[in-house]
Design a protein around this motif. Structure first.
Motif, PDB file in Angstrom:
ATOM      1  N   ARG A  15       3.496  -2.647 -14.053  1.00 50.68           N
ATOM      2  CA  ARG A  15       4.804  -2.148 -13.622  1.00 50.68           C
ATOM      3  C   ARG A  15       5.844  -2.365 -14.713  1.00 50.68           C
ATOM      4  N   ARG A  16       5.771  -3.484 -15.414  1.00 51.21           N
ATOM      5  CA  ARG A  16       6.738  -3.764 -16.478  1.00 51.21           C
ATOM      6  C   ARG A  16       6.673  -2.681 -17.558  1.00 51.21           C
ATOM      7  N   MET A  17       5.463  -2.300 -17.960  1.00 51.84           N
ATOM      8  CA  MET A  17       5.320  -1.251 -18.979  1.00 51.84           C
ATOM      9  C   MET A  17       5.706   0.116 -18.414  1.00 51.84           C
ATOM     10  N   LEU A  18       5.429   0.333 -17.122  1.00 48.88           N
ATOM     11  CA  LEU A  18       5.822   1.595 -16.502  1.00 48.88           C
ATOM     12  C   LEU A  18       7.339   1.713 -16.455  1.00 48.88           C
ATOM     13  N   ARG A  19       8.022   0.589 -16.219  1.00 48.70           N
ATOM     14  CA  ARG A  19       9.485   0.603 -16.252  1.00 48.70           C
ATOM     15  C   ARG A  19       9.997   1.011 -17.634  1.00 48.70           C
ATOM     16  N   ILE A  20       9.395   0.446 -18.679  1.00 52.09           N
ATOM     17  CA  ILE A  20       9.795   0.818 -20.041  1.00 52.09           C
ATOM     18  C   ILE A  20       9.538   2.303 -20.278  1.00 52.09           C
ATOM     19  N   ALA A  21       8.399   2.792 -19.804  1.00 49.72           N
ATOM     20  CA  ALA A  21       8.038   4.193 -20.028  1.00 49.72           C
ATOM     21  C   ALA A  21       8.990   5.150 -19.310  1.00 49.72           C
ATOM     22  N   VAL A  22       9.363   4.836 -18.057  1.00 46.06           N
ATOM     23  CA  VAL A  22      10.224   5.769 -17.315  1.00 46.06           C
ATOM     24  C   VAL A  22      11.646   5.760 -17.878  1.00 46.06           C
ATOM     25  N   VAL A  23      12.113   4.602 -18.338  1.00 44.33           N
ATOM     26  CA  VAL A  23      13.449   4.542 -18.950  1.00 44.33           C
ATOM     27  C   VAL A  23      13.462   5.324 -20.257  1.00 44.33           C
ATOM     28  N   ALA A  24      12.403   5.184 -21.063  1.00 37.57           N
ATOM     29  CA  ALA A  24      12.326   5.937 -22.319  1.00 37.57           C
ATOM     30  C   ALA A  24      12.349   7.441 -22.052  1.00 37.57           C
ATOM     31  N   VAL A  25      11.582   7.880 -21.039  1.00 37.04           N
ATOM     32  CA  VAL A  25      11.549   9.311 -20.724  1.00 37.04           C
ATOM     33  C   VAL A  25      12.901   9.786 -20.208  1.00 37.04           C
ATOM     34  N   LEU A  26      13.575   8.966 -19.408  1.00 36.98           N
ATOM     35  CA  LEU A  26      14.894   9.342 -18.913  1.00 36.98           C
ATOM     36  C   LEU A  26      15.867   9.532 -20.075  1.00 36.98           C
ATOM     37  N   PHE A  61      14.540  14.349 -11.596  1.00 40.67           N
ATOM     38  CA  PHE A  61      13.228  13.865 -11.159  1.00 40.67           C
ATOM     39  C   PHE A  61      12.914  12.513 -11.791  1.00 40.67           C
ATOM     40  N   VAL A  62      13.195  12.385 -13.076  1.00 43.47           N
ATOM     41  CA  VAL A  62      12.898  11.130 -13.769  1.00 43.47           C
ATOM     42  C   VAL A  62      13.780  10.003 -13.236  1.00 43.47           C
ATOM     43  N   LEU A  63      15.034  10.308 -12.902  1.00 47.14           N
ATOM     44  CA  LEU A  63      15.949   9.297 -12.379  1.00 47.14           C
ATOM     45  C   LEU A  63      15.433   8.715 -11.062  1.00 47.14           C
ATOM     46  N   VAL A  64      14.905   9.564 -10.189  1.00 45.77           N
ATOM     47  CA  VAL A  64      14.327   9.069  -8.940  1.00 45.77           C
ATOM     48  C   VAL A  64      13.103   8.215  -9.230  1.00 45.77           C
ATOM     49  N   SER A  65      12.318   8.597 -10.249  1.00 49.15           N
ATOM     50  CA  SER A  65      11.159   7.790 -10.632  1.00 49.15           C
ATOM     51  C   SER A  65      11.588   6.417 -11.126  1.00 49.15           C
ATOM     52  N   VAL A  66      12.693   6.359 -11.870  1.00 53.39           N
ATOM     53  CA  VAL A  66      13.218   5.074 -12.324  1.00 53.39           C
ATOM     54  C   VAL A  66      13.543   4.195 -11.124  1.00 53.39           C
ATOM     55  N   TYR A  67      14.198   4.756 -10.116  1.00 51.97           N
ATOM     56  CA  TYR A  67      14.515   3.996  -8.904  1.00 51.97           C
ATOM     57  C   TYR A  67      13.242   3.492  -8.231  1.00 51.97           C
ATOM     58  N   VAL A  86      10.199   2.955  -9.496  1.00 50.06           N
ATOM     59  CA  VAL A  86       9.460   1.955 -10.271  1.00 50.06           C
ATOM     60  C   VAL A  86      10.202   0.621 -10.328  1.00 50.06           C
ATOM     61  N   PHE A  87      11.527   0.658 -10.342  1.00 52.80           N
ATOM     62  CA  PHE A  87      12.292  -0.579 -10.444  1.00 52.80           C
ATOM     63  C   PHE A  87      12.450  -1.287  -9.097  1.00 52.80           C
ATOM     64  N   PHE A  88      12.449  -0.540  -7.998  1.00 53.76           N
ATOM     65  CA  PHE A  88      12.795  -1.156  -6.719  1.00 53.76           C
ATOM     66  C   PHE A  88      11.731  -1.030  -5.624  1.00 53.76           C
ATOM     67  N   LYS A  89      10.733  -0.157  -5.789  1.00 53.42           N
ATOM     68  CA  LYS A  89       9.806   0.097  -4.699  1.00 53.42           C
ATOM     69  C   LYS A  89       8.338  -0.145  -5.031  1.00 53.42           C
ATOM     70  N   VAL A 110       0.829  -1.195   0.000  1.00 49.05           N
ATOM     71  CA  VAL A 110       0.000   0.000   0.000  1.00 49.05           C
ATOM     72  C   VAL A 110       0.864   1.245   0.000  1.00 49.05           C
ATOM     73  N   ARG A 111       1.834   1.305   0.860  1.00 44.44           N
ATOM     74  CA  ARG A 111       2.658   2.506   0.947  1.00 44.44           C
ATOM     75  C   ARG A 111       3.514   2.689  -0.299  1.00 44.44           C
ATOM     76  N   ALA A 112       3.954   1.576  -0.896  1.00 45.09           N
ATOM     77  CA  ALA A 112       4.718   1.688  -2.145  1.00 45.09           C
ATOM     78  C   ALA A 112       3.838   2.254  -3.241  1.00 45.09           C
ATOM     79  N   ILE A 113       2.611   1.717  -3.367  1.00 43.06           N
ATOM     80  CA  ILE A 113       1.689   2.201  -4.396  1.00 43.06           C
ATOM     81  C   ILE A 113       1.444   3.695  -4.222  1.00 43.06           C
ATOM     82  N   VAL A 114       1.038   4.093  -3.026  1.00 44.94           N
ATOM     83  CA  VAL A 114       0.618   5.473  -2.812  1.00 44.94           C
ATOM     84  C   VAL A 114       1.807   6.426  -2.783  1.00 44.94           C
ATOM     85  N   GLY A 115       2.834   6.085  -2.019  1.00 42.49           N
ATOM     86  CA  GLY A 115       3.950   7.005  -1.837  1.00 42.49           C
ATOM     87  C   GLY A 115       4.814   7.182  -3.059  1.00 42.49           C
TER      88      GLY A 115
END
Length: 490
Positions: free
Chosen positions: A83-94, A181-187, A189-192, A16-21
Motif C-alpha cells: 500500500r505504501r508503494m501504491l500510495r507513491i504511485a497514485v500520487v505520482a500519476v495524479l 478518476f486518479v483523485l478518487v483513487s488517491v482517496y 488508497v490513502f483512506f480505504k 475484504v471489501r476494501a481490497i475488492v471494492g
C-alpha cells in the motif's frame, strides 16, 4: 520473511471489501487513464506545437518509465509495504496528469509522462494486496475483477476522450478529466485500503535495479528503433547490443547476490517459468497484433486486393469484440477454474487464442469470418488475462508476490514491443518492389506467427506444475479472512 500484522489494519469483512471494492475502482481508473490519451494525440500535438513524429514520444516516454518503475516499486512493496508503494504511485500519476493538462510545454509534459509511468505498477501491487488478505477461490475472483475493470476502464477512457473532446470548450478541460478518476483513487488508497503485512528481506539490491532499468530501457528503445529504422540500422544494433550485454551481466550479478532485485532462479524455475514465458507470448499477440489488424481492415480491396476499406467505427467495433469478450473471460475464469481446474482454464485459453489467429489466417475474405475469429480469440485471451496473474500470485513465495507480478507485467510489455518490431518487419518484407502496400501474405504470416505463439504457450503450460487441480493456493494469506465473507465481498 516476517509476518507482522499491522494493528491499524481493519480486520474481517472491512478488509475484504476494501481490497475488492476500492482496488477494483483503482483499476477502472488505471484503464481509463491508459485509454484516454491515444485518441487525442493529434489534438495534443497541435496544442503543444510539435510534429506528429515528436508526439509519438508522448506514449513512448511513459512506456520507458514504466519499464523502470514496475520492477522497482513492486520489489519495494514487498520490502516496505504494497500500500505504501501504491500510495507513491497514485500520487505520482495524479501529479503527472495534472501537469499534462495544465502546462502546455512539450518538455514539461514529457517529464509529466515519466510521472505517469508508475501507473503500470498499480496492478502488481494490488494483486499483492489481495493475496496478502484473501486466498483461494475468492482471491481468484478478486484478481479477475481487477483485470476485467482495467480493460473496461480502457474502453471507457477511449470512448470518453472522443465524447468529452467534442463538447469541451478547450483541450485543457478535456485533459483534466482523467485527474478526477486518479483523485478518487488517491482517496481510496490513502483512506480505504489496508496495508499488507508480509515483508521481504529489507536489503535493496541497488546495482541490480540499475542494471535492470538500463537493460529494459535499452531493449525497449532498440525495439522502437527497429520498428522505425529497421533491425539493420547501426543505432538499432547498438541499442539491442547494449541491452543484451547489460542483461547478461545483470543475470550473473543477480545469481550471485544474496538478496537479488529479481530472483532469476525463481523466474526460470519450472514452477513459474511457464507462466512468464506465456506472459511474454501473450503480450506479443495482445499488444503487437493491434496495428496489423487495423491496417488490414482499413485496406481498400480495390487497391490492395484485401481488406474492407473499414471506417474507424468499424475497426473499433472489431477490436471491441476482442476486448469485451476478453473482459468477460477474465471476469469469469475463476468460476470455470473451480470446476475444471485453473491449469485446464489456461490450456483452453491458449487453444482458443491460437485457434482464433489460425482461423483468421485461413479465412479473412468476409467480415463474418473476421468477427468469428475475433470472438474465439477474445475469449481465449480473456481466460489467459485473468488466470495467468492469479495463478502466479498463488505460486510465488508470499514475500515476493509484488515483484513476481511486476516481472509478469514487464514481460507482457516486452512481448508487445518485440512483436511490434517483428510484425512491422514481416509486413515490410511482403511489400512488392516499388509498391506501397504489403501483400496479403504478410498479414497471413503475422496471424500464423500469433497462432504459433500460443502453440508455444500451450506447450509451456502443459509442463506447468500446479499444487492441486482446482482450488487451494500455494501459500496462505498473511491475515486470515473468513471464506464466506470473502466470497460475499467479491
Amino acid at each position: 520473511m516476517t509476518d507482522s500484522p499491522n494493528p491499524a489494519v481493519p480486520a474481517g469483512r472491512t478488509s475484504v471489501r476494501a481490497i475488492v471494492g476500492f482496488l477494483v475502482f483503482c483499476e477502472l481508473a488505471s484503464g481509463f487513464v491508459q485509454g484516454y490519451y491515444a485518441p487525442l494525440l493529434a489534438a495534443i500535438a497541435d496544442h503543444l506545437s510539435v510534429t506528429d513524429a515528436d508526439i509519438t514520444w508522448f506514449l513512448t516516454v511513459q512506456t520507458l518509465a514504466a519499464a523502470v518503475f514496475v520492477p522497482l516499486l513492486s520489489k519495494l512493496g514487498d520490502i516496505f509495504g504494497h500500500r505504501r508503494m501504491l500510495r507513491i504511485a497514485v500520487v505520482a500519476v495524479l501529479i503527472g496528469t495534472l501537469v499534462t493538462a495544465l502546462v502546455p510545454n512539450f518538455t514539461v509534459v514529457l517529464i509529466a509522462r515519466v510521472l505517469i509511468g508508475p501507473l503500470a505498477v498499480w496492478l502488481p501491487l494490488e494483486i499483492a494486496l489481495v493475496h496478502n488478505r484473501i486466498s483461494g477461490d475468492s482471491a481468484r475472483k478478486a484478481i479477475g475483477m481487477l483485470v476485467s475493470f482495467l480493460t473496461v476502464g480502457a474502453i471507457l477512457g477511449t470512448v470518453a476522450s472522443g465524447v468529452v473532446s467534442s463538447v469541451s470548450p478547450s483541450l485543457t478541460v478535456t485533459l483534466l478529466v482523467p485527474c478526477a478518476f486518479v483523485l478518487v483513487s488517491v482517496y481510496a488508497v490513502f483512506f480505504k485500503v489496508p496495508e499488507s503485512t508480509t515483508r521481504a528481506n529489507p536489503h535493496i539490491d541497488v546495482l541490480g535495479f540499475v542494471g535492470l532499468a538500463v537493460a529494459m530501457v535499452a531493449l525497449l528503445g532498440g525495439l522502437r528503433l527497429a520498428s522505425t529504422e529497421g533491425f539493420a540500422s547501426p543505432v538499432t544494433i547498438g541499442a539491442l547490443g547494449l541491452a543484451f550485454a547489460v542483461f547478461v551481466a545483470w543475470v550473473i550479478w543477480e545469481r550471485r547476490t544474496p538478496a537479488p532485485a529479481v530472483d532469476v532462479r525463481l523466474v526460470a524455475s519450472r514452477a513459474l517459468g511457464p507462466i512468464y514465458l506465456t506472459a511474454f507470448l501473450f503480450g506479443m499477440v495482445m499488444f503487437g497484433m493491434q496495428a496489423p489488424m487495423t491496417t488490414f481492415l482499413a485496406a481498400d480491396p480495390a487497391v490492395t486486393g484485401y481488406g474492407f476499406a473499414a471506417t474507424p467505427g468499424l475497426i473499433s467495433a472489431v477490436i471491441a469484440v476482442i476486448t469485451l469478450l476478453a473482459t468477460v473471460g477474465a471476469a469469469t475464469f475463476a468460476y470455470l477454474a473451480k470446476r475444471i481446474g485453473i491449469r485446464a482454464v489456461l490450456l483452453i485459453g491458449a487453444v482458443l487464442a491460437g485457434a482464433g489467429n489460425f482461423i483468421l489466417a485461413a479465412f479473412h475474405s468476409t467480415l463474418t469470418e473476421v468477427w468469428i475469429a475475433s470472438a474465439v480469440m477474445g475469449i481465449g485471451l480473456g481466460l489467459l488475462l485473468g488466470a495467468l496473474p492469479a495463478l502466479l500470485a498463488e505460486l510465488a513465495p508470499s514475500d515476493q508476490t509484488g515483484i513476481a507480478a511486476g516481472v509478469y507485467n514487464s514481460l507482457r510489455t516486452l512481448g508487445g514491443a518485440a512483436a511490434g518490431a517483428v510484425f512491422g518487419l514481416v509486413l515490410a518484407l511482403w511489400v512488392a518492389p516499388g509498391g506501397e502496400f504489403a501483400e496479403i501474405g504478410g498479414y497471413v504470416t503475422v496471424w500464423v506467427l500469433c497462432g504459433l505463439a500460443f502453440v508455444g504457450a500451450l506447450v509451456a503450460l502443459a509442463f506447468l506444475r500446479v499444487p492441486d487441480g482446482r482450488g487451494t493456493p500455494a501459500h496462505a494469506p498473511a491475515a486470515d479472512e473468513p471464506a464466506a465473507e470473502a466470497s460475499a465481498a467479491v
